[in-house]
Design an enzyme around this catalytic site. Structure first.
Site, PDB file in Angstrom:
ATOM      1  N   HIS A 360       0.836  -1.202   0.000  1.00 61.88           N
ATOM      2  CA  HIS A 360       0.000   0.000   0.000  1.00 61.88           C
ATOM      3  C   HIS A 360       0.867   1.247   0.000  1.00 61.88           C
ATOM      4  O   HIS A 360       2.049   1.215   0.331  1.00 61.88           O
ATOM      5  CB  HIS A 360      -1.034  -0.032   1.123  1.00 61.88           C
ATOM      6  CG  HIS A 360      -0.590   0.317   2.502  1.00 61.88           C
ATOM      7  ND1 HIS A 360      -0.653   1.589   3.002  1.00 61.88           N
ATOM      8  CD2 HIS A 360      -0.137  -0.452   3.525  1.00 61.88           C
ATOM      9  CE1 HIS A 360      -0.265   1.588   4.280  1.00 61.88           C
ATOM     10  NE2 HIS A 360       0.068   0.364   4.614  1.00 61.88           N
ATOM     11  N   GLU A 407      -5.342   1.546   2.381  1.00 62.75           N
ATOM     12  CA  GLU A 407      -5.144   0.373   3.229  1.00 62.75           C
ATOM     13  C   GLU A 407      -5.401   0.724   4.677  1.00 62.75           C
ATOM     14  O   GLU A 407      -6.007  -0.036   5.431  1.00 62.75           O
ATOM     15  CB  GLU A 407      -3.723  -0.161   3.041  1.00 62.75           C
ATOM     16  CG  GLU A 407      -3.460  -1.520   3.687  1.00 62.75           C
ATOM     17  CD  GLU A 407      -2.912  -1.438   5.096  1.00 62.75           C
ATOM     18  OE1 GLU A 407      -2.667  -2.474   5.696  1.00 62.75           O
ATOM     19  OE2 GLU A 407      -2.741  -0.300   5.632  1.00 62.75           O
ATOM     20  N   ASP A 435       4.426  -4.473   3.455  1.00 55.74           N
ATOM     21  CA  ASP A 435       3.747  -3.294   3.990  1.00 55.74           C
ATOM     22  C   ASP A 435       4.806  -2.526   4.764  1.00 55.74           C
ATOM     23  O   ASP A 435       5.516  -1.695   4.203  1.00 55.74           O
ATOM     24  CB  ASP A 435       2.572  -3.756   4.859  1.00 55.74           C
ATOM     25  CG  ASP A 435       1.760  -2.607   5.419  1.00 55.74           C
ATOM     26  OD1 ASP A 435       2.267  -1.488   5.484  1.00 55.74           O
ATOM     27  OD2 ASP A 435       0.597  -2.835   5.825  1.00 55.74           O
TER      28      ASP A 435
HETATM   29 ZN   LIG Z   1       0.750  -0.254   6.471  1.00 55.53          ZN
END
Ligand SMILES: [Zn+2]
Length: 719
Positions: A360, A407, A435
């Site tokens: 994201h 996200e 992430d």
């Molecule tokens: Zn994150």
């Protein structure tokens, strides 16, 4: 997030070192020295991989991160759009077919947020205090969003306060035993141990009128080490923003469960936010420990249980009152636009099989660690792919890179895209997520069991900044600590069932963008990070200055993560025979069942449901997986049929009706827990029935699970 993603730092789970010896495999980092599982011509694949591995560049990763994190870029803002344009430009330069895809989602920005201490007389606090330290170059930007909770309703509440530790079901049970009634009260809980949405979900179930979540210095502040800017831990005024949406009910836009929230979707196809199971009913907001201090200090009532004591310098009491707080939350809810950036390289032989890698891009504020350390790594992975493409290489299967938006608000960009492409993704061999890619040097992975060996194998050819391979460093770090050392892991990996004498790979719960891929569609998924002391999660201080000082000053772990992410995608896209291991999968399921069986016996004694049928099904799944693994090693000529069988297996573990009460979650082996959040609940139908002490439901769910395992075993035996 890794919402948890992130941030699963907050799981505060001590990494339980596996018992048993780890084999520190002293394999050479030279990929040509060994055969690569799934490839007929390992030498040719090694040559491609070596060319790729030479490209990801620490200096360029640093430039990406500096650019992406120059200003705050929360989902739906013009600054967020600018980061989408940057990523799209890099994808295009690399030769990827690139598009920016829009979705329309229901999210809140804060308009007015205040928390005031109104009693006892003489005690005052007016918050939230602006986040500030001496000498941070990023903290004064007017675009920094004031601390707030995503998905909290607006509301005005004034009530006595009760302290409820981490807000787990057990914590609330303890309050009940102390005869402390939370109904109508404002519950003050600390971050840690579970997903923040779970704290709110439980508080709401128990009748609280509002929730304040604060960061205790014991969990990620000075009790852990020097605070920012002297060290990497949370300073007094640092606040953890974050969504409190009930993502364990379903992920993505709260008004479109199961369908894509494209801009053209008529309103009649949406549910109203008030009816959405994802939206909390009580107001919630976060505070720093600077602001929570006077509230906690003025609580009376019984002493809290000793383990509830944090690191503020007074004894924590549970209340209720005399601390009384007035919360005033005015949220600006609107349908806002998200921008996913999708880049593709069409597969030369199997274009309909998409190997997806993603990260994201949106951040609560600057997001240097969460999530743009992942974005910088992904862009350097794409840079490596660009060089391969220039040399004439084409992947066998289609490669897709996803830069997800929204996200933090609830896994929205990835979930909406997955829902839009449900049909195309039926043949997707894998989704690889990053992430919080880099907050320090300690490598860790969570994955479905079929991909665990694949990820270990990939790390055997990637050099570690410390010398040797990533796999070697990872193995060393996974050794049990010598007695007497009490080093808590900074990682957020839950310990997994240890069925293989090798480095442990965790289970996937929720908290990042793999959720829709795996738990809604059954795409085999993996998620990884390189972590370290990181106390500035979701605050203004998760910025480039922090990263350069504490995260990865030379960007060598960025380079490492770019190499691993790219290699996962390349190897999966080019494999002649898909490199899954369904024997390890079967063994893990058997281990989960053994644990659940013990729990059932403890709960129900003689009345415990019978596990014989499900155990038989799991064992035949394991045997079929072992047999197929032998066939995979033979590298048969008709690998198309073998691959089709392999591709169908994870999907056989989905059930159409979904889990009890939450149809969006269709995977019978993995789901986020309704009461744990980030951490995986394995065989969730069964384990959650046991949590509820519901023997009848446990019996039904054992039947559902047995049928799914038999179905998966049949698929494997079908070759
Ligand atoms: Zn994150």
């Amino acid at each position: 997030m890794r919402i948890l993603s992130a941030a699963l730092l907050y799981l505060s789970i001590l990494f339980t070192a596996p018992t048993g010896t780890i084999i520190a495999n002293a394999e050479s980092p030279n990929p040509s020295s060994s055969s690569i599982p799934g490839f007929r011509d390992s030498a040719a694949e090694s040559a491609v991989e070596s060319r790729f591995l030479a490209v990801p560049d620490p200096k360029l990763a640093e430039e990406h991160l500096r650019t992406l994190t120059k200003v705050p870029h929360m989902a739906g803002t013009v600054e967020d759009k600018a980061t989408a344009d940057y990523v799209a430009q890099k994808f295009r330069e690399a030769g990827l077919e690139t598009e920016i895809v829009e979705y329309k989602v229901w999210i809140n920005y804060p308009e007015e947020i205040s928390v005031d201490l109104t009693a006892p007389a003489g005690a005052t606090m007016h918050g939230p205090t602006r986040e500030h330290v001496d000498n941070d170059p990023y903290q004064d930007d007017p675009r920094v969003v004031m601390p707030f909770s995503g998905m909290s309703p607006s509301g005005d509440v004034e009530a006595d306060v009760i302290y409820a530790n981490y807000g787990t079901p057990d914590d609330f049970d303890k309050l009940a035993k102390l005869n402390v009634d939370v109904r109508g009260k404002i519950v003050l809980v600390r971050y840690g141990q579970n997903f923040r949405g779970v704290k709110v979900f439980v508080a709401q179930e128990r009748g609280a009128a509002g929730v304040i979540i604060y960061s205790d210095p014991a969990d990620d502040g000075w009790r852990r080490g020097d605070k920012y800017p002297d060290g990497p831990w949370r300073p007094d005024t640092g606040v953890q923003r974050g969504s409190v949406g009930y993502m364990f009910e379903f992920a993505g836009d709260p008004t479109t469960p199961g369908i894509a929230s494209v801009p053209s979707l008529p309103d009649s196809k949406r549910i109203s936010p008030e009816q959405s199971a994802q939206v909390p009913k009580i107001p919630v907001t976060p505070l720093s420990y600077h602001d929570a201090w006077p509230i906690l200090e003025h609580l009376g009532g019984p002493d809290s249980p000793r383990e509830w004591q944090g690191s503020l310098p007074f004894t924590y009491h549970v209340g209720p009152g005399p601390s009384r707080v007035k919360m005033h939350l005015k949220q600006d809810y609107q349908f806002r636009t998200l921008w996913d950036v999708i880049g593709r390289v069409r597969g030369a032989e199997l274009p309909d099989e998409w190997v997806v890698a993603g990260n994201h891009r949106d951040a609560w504020v600057y997001g240097a660690v969460d999530p743009n350390s992942g974005t910088a790594a992904m862009l350097e992975a794409v840079h490596g792919i660009a060089e391969l493409l220039k040399s004439g290489w084409k992947p066998k299967r289609t490669l897709v890179f996803g830069s997800w938006d929204g996200e933090e608000e609830g896994l929205m960009g990835s979930t909406e895209w997955v829902e839009q492409h449900e049909n195309e993704l039926k043949n997707s061999p894998a989704y690889f997520n990053v992430d919080v890619a880099v907050s320090g040097p300690k490598f860790g992975v969570s994955a479905v069991p079929s991909l665990k060996q694949f990820v270990r194998d990939v790390t055997k050819v990637v050099p570690s900044p410390k010398g040797g391979t990533v796999y070697e460093e990872w193995s060393k770090a996974s050794q049990p600590s010598p007695p007497g050392t009490t080093e808590a892991s900074e990682g957020r990996r839950a310990p997994a069932a240890q069925v293989k004498n090798d480095v442990p790979v965790g289970d996937l719960g929720s908290g990042s963008d793999y959720t829709a891929f795996l738990q809604h569609l059954g795409v085999p998924s993996a998620d990884m990070s390189s972590s370290g002391p990181y106390g500035v999660y979701h605050s203004v201080f998760d910025n480039f200055a922090w990263f350069k000082k504490f995260g990865d000053p030379d960007f060598v772990y960025e380079q490492q993560m770019a190499r691993i992410l790219g290699l996962e995608a390349i190897r999966m896209a080019d494999a002649d025979v898909l490199p899954y291991d369904y024997e390890e999968y079967g063994k893990e399921v058997v281990a989960y069942l053994e644990t659940a069986k013990k729990r059932a016996r403890d709960k129900f004694g003689d009345q415990a449901p019978d596990f014989t049928a499900v155990m038989n099904a799991a064992q035949s799944f394991e045997r079929a997986g072992a047999k197929l693994l032998e066939k995979q090693k033979e590298m048969p000529h008709d690998s198309g049929r073998l691959n089709q069988v392999l591709l169908s297996t994870e999907r056989a573990l989905l059930v159409e009706q979904g889990l009890p009460h939450r149809p969006w979650y269709r995977h019978v082996i993995y789901a986020p827990g309704e009461y744990t959040g980030y951490a995986a609940v394995v065989i969730p139908g069964v384990n959650e029935a046991l949590d509820k002490a519901d023997a009848e439901r446990a019996k039904q769910q054992l039947q559902v699970l047995a049928t799914a395992l038999e179905r998966a075993a049949k698929v494997l035996e079908g070759y």
